[in-house]
Design an enzyme around this catalytic site. Structure first.
Site, mmCIF file in Angstrom:
data_model
loop_
_atom_site.group_PDB
_atom_site.id
_atom_site.type_symbol
_atom_site.label_atom_id
_atom_site.label_comp_id
_atom_site.label_asym_id
_atom_site.label_seq_id
_atom_site.Cartn_x
_atom_site.Cartn_y
_atom_site.Cartn_z
ATOM 1 N N ASP A 31 -3.961 7.717 8.043
ATOM 2 C CA ASP A 31 -4.807 6.921 8.823
ATOM 3 C C ASP A 31 -4.166 6.475 9.901
ATOM 4 O O ASP A 31 -3.111 6.889 10.345
ATOM 5 C CB ASP A 31 -5.547 5.838 7.681
ATOM 6 C CG ASP A 31 -4.844 4.984 7.257
ATOM 7 O OD1 ASP A 31 -3.377 4.814 7.780
ATOM 8 O OD2 ASP A 31 -4.973 4.409 6.161
ATOM 9 N N HIS B 200 -1.186 4.366 7.459
ATOM 10 C CA HIS B 200 -0.358 5.103 6.413
ATOM 11 C C HIS B 200 -0.214 6.757 6.466
ATOM 12 O O HIS B 200 -0.780 7.227 7.150
ATOM 13 C CB HIS B 200 -1.156 5.000 5.023
ATOM 14 C CG HIS B 200 -1.657 3.480 4.871
ATOM 15 N ND1 HIS B 200 -2.735 2.906 5.253
ATOM 16 C CD2 HIS B 200 -1.102 2.658 4.087
ATOM 17 C CE1 HIS B 200 -2.954 1.576 4.710
ATOM 18 N NE2 HIS B 200 -1.906 1.324 4.304
ATOM 19 N N SER C 151 0.878 -1.051 -0.133
ATOM 20 C CA SER C 151 0.163 -0.065 -0.194
ATOM 21 C C SER C 151 0.775 1.297 0.167
ATOM 22 O O SER C 151 0.366 2.167 -0.403
ATOM 23 C CB SER C 151 -1.040 0.131 1.347
ATOM 24 O OG SER C 151 -0.194 -0.110 2.348
#
Ligand SMILES: *[C@@H]1O[C@H](CO)[C@@H](O)[C@H](O)[C@H]1NC(C)=O
Ligand SMILES: *[C@@H]1O[C@H](CO)[C@@H](O)[C@H](O)[C@H]1NC(C)=O
Length: 363
Positions: free
Chosen positions: A339, A342, A53
């Site tokens: 978040d 991340h 990610s």
């Protein structure tokens, strides 16, 4: 020799762009030329990315059976005019910023993007998938795209590129491309620490070596597929993630986990040097561990005021689909984390800066 092939290659790209401009619009020409000059400075034709990610621009969007998605607000809130793409952050990722600094584009598109145009293949794409890792089992835990599968997509990409510009040019494009590999955290956070499959079989030290072996196998395969310039991003101090602090019920970074990242990075670095010595390939180790830790220790130096929690929701637990529709903090640029897991685009700028430095010096 190098110079001649580079000029030929640029010619091919310019001719291709010219063709595209004639059939599309005139505005693209000016910016394409400007970017070409920049890219020529570092001889980077394209950026091709494998990973998780940290570098996935939306490959997971159309996957079934995974909660590992970021194609809804507040992800993408600062991307263009507030546009969620699947990137797990508010704006652009490091790989987008790197592409702008070294390549031809201000973003690196997802290979599985349904709006991807053939022309995009010239400048690079990302095969990365949020939730993936060096261990193929990690991707299986969350039903995302394993590194094995990402390499399969790369093989398909090569065929498409060859169809587009011919054998010789596609060869030159790949030879001058910068490849980026960024993963490893999920192997621990989503696999080793939570699933018995690996932890019953390996100690942490054994699992680290297992991951390094997986990485070696894949890098050798990349080499056989034509990869000649590869930057590998080390592990972040994941013990400092807001989610981990929440799980550990502590305001301090988890030192054991950070130690796992740090010792993994040492093994990774040594393996890269060994691979570089045996394969005809240039490698760069991008050490983000210190950069991130330094930022967490001196946030004000970089303009940050919040290091404990992410900007979205409670900032302590949510990420992926649980972030859907949540409120955000007021000043996004003051937060290191977007978040609970991340980073924000502001932090990705700092990471990209480090990556560009090591790419320019080592590749
Ligand atoms: C990239 O550049 C184009 C053209 O200059 C611009 O329209 C677009 O908003 C930029 N994208 C991002 C994400 O910054
Ligand atoms: C992951 O899942 C695929 C498909 O079910 C399977 O073939 C593969 O062996 C699995 N890989 C690992 C490492 O468990």
């Amino acid at each position: 020799m190098k110079h001649i092939t580079w000029v030929t290659l640029n010619l091919v790209i310019v001719m291709y762009l010219f063709q595209a401009v004639v059939t599309c619009n005139a505005r693209a020409m000016g910016s394409a030329q400007k970017l070409r000059v920049l890219a020529a400075k570092y001889h980077v034709t394209s950026i091709l990315v494998f990973g998780d990610s940290s570098v996935d621009p939306g490959n997971n969007n159309n996957l079934q059976n995974t909660w590992h998605k970021g194609n809804f607000l507040p992800y993408g809130k600062d991307f263009g005019h507030s546009h969620p793409t699947g990137r797990f952050t508010n704006g652009r990722l490091s790989t987008d910023i790197i592409a702008e600094a070294l390549g031809y584009r201000n973003i690196t598109k997802a290979y599985l993007d349904r709006n991807l145009m053939e022309e995009d293949l010239l400048h690079g794409v990302s095969f990365a998938s949020g939730g993936s890792g060096y261990d193929d089992y990690t991707a299986n835990v969350t039903n995302v795209i394993s590194l094995r599968k990402q390499l399969d997509y790369f093989k398909e990409y090569k065929i498409r590129l060859r169809k587009l510009v011919g054998e010789e040019s596609s060869h030159m494009i790949l030879e001058n491309a910068v490849f980026i590999l960024s993963m490893g955290t999920n192997d621990f956070l989503q696999n080793y620490y939570v699933d018995p499959t690996r932890s019953q079989k390996f100690t942490i030290a054994q699992y680290q070596r297992f991951l390094i072996n997986c990485m070696e196998t894949y890098i050798k395969e990349m080499h056989s597929l034509g990869v000649r310039r590869l930057a590998v991003v080390g592990m972040e101090p994941f013990g400092c993630m807001p989610l981990i602090k929440t799980l550990k019920n502590s305001r301090k970074c988890d030192e054991d986990m950070n130690q796992v990242a740090l010792s993994f990075n040492l093994l990774l670095k040594a393996k890269l040097s060994a691979l570089e010595a045996t394969l005809s390939m240039r490698t760069a180790f991008v050490d983000i561990y210190d950069v991130i830790l330094n930022t967490l220790r001196n946030p004000s130096k970089y303009g940050f005021t919040e290091i404990e929690k992410g900007c979205c929701g409670d900032g302590l637990t949510e990420f992926g689909t649980s972030l859907k529709g949540l409120n955000t903090c007021t000043d996004h640029s003051k937060y290191i984390y977007w978040d609970a897991v991340h980073f924000t685009e502001s932090m990705y700028y700092i990471i990209a800066d480090e990556a560009v430095k090591s790419i320019i010096t080592s590749l």
